[in-house]
Scaffold this active site. Sequence first.
Site, PDB file in Angstrom:
ATOM      1  N   SER A 134       0.851  -1.196   0.000  1.00  0.00           N
ATOM      2  CA  SER A 134       0.000   0.000   0.000  1.00  0.00           C
ATOM      3  C   SER A 134       0.878   1.234   0.000  1.00  0.00           C
ATOM      4  O   SER A 134       2.026   1.198   0.468  1.00  0.00           O
ATOM      5  CB  SER A 134      -0.882  -0.003   1.250  1.00  0.00           C
ATOM      6  N   TYR A 147      -1.928   0.182  10.118  1.00  0.00           N
ATOM      7  CA  TYR A 147      -1.978  -0.557   8.852  1.00  0.00           C
ATOM      8  C   TYR A 147      -0.698  -0.320   8.053  1.00  0.00           C
ATOM      9  O   TYR A 147      -0.081  -1.260   7.534  1.00  0.00           O
ATOM     10  CB  TYR A 147      -3.193  -0.107   8.059  1.00  0.00           C
TER      11      TYR A 147
END
Length: 221
Positions: A134, A147
């Site tokens: 990501s 995250y």
Amino acid sequence: MTKTALITGASRGLGLELARSLAADGWRLVLTARGADALESAAAELGEGALAVAGDVADPAHRERLALAVRDGLDLLVNNASGLGALPLPSLADYPLDELRELFLVNTLAPLALIQATLPSLRRSGGAVVNISSDAAVEAYAGWGGYGATKAALEQLSNVLAVEEPDVTVWWVDPGEMNTAMLAAAVGAEEAGTAPGPDRSAAALRRLIEERPASGRIGVR
């Protein structure tokens, strides 16, 4: 010769779109996700070359079942399954550490464990690993610290693995923002709806697998 791919998080989103693309080219697929019904539906759609093995990749017994399912050969491992962690997305000052520990287990340790379990097959085939990352792994977004930290750790594991395993190609891939259930859970359905569908990123991943560049970080846009 028929190629085999193992895809985690394959019942929806990017995992399912990539599975559809590979199935269209005759790949044998081993698909896994936690939701058995959705996974079985996906496998049925993809045809007899798709095997559904439902379970949680954080479970060692489930990873053993997956490794057994590809013991006769594996050309591609796609670590796509992922969790968001605490919701609504908290600041690091308030992040529940028990939930962060669980998130590292799912997003970082489970992919590494599955790589370890399938490396013998990947070495024999000169196969490839795709670890889905990501932009939150490299950019600072408020609320995304937990995250992002798990994905940053996954990226460094991938980076080192590429050096240690020269016969296996390793890509860590930022697929870009996608309109998925995961994004909707993080930012709301309305905002998520403005992002492209996962089919676009899946098509770029498919080109990556075909073109087979050297190991490294790949940004899909």
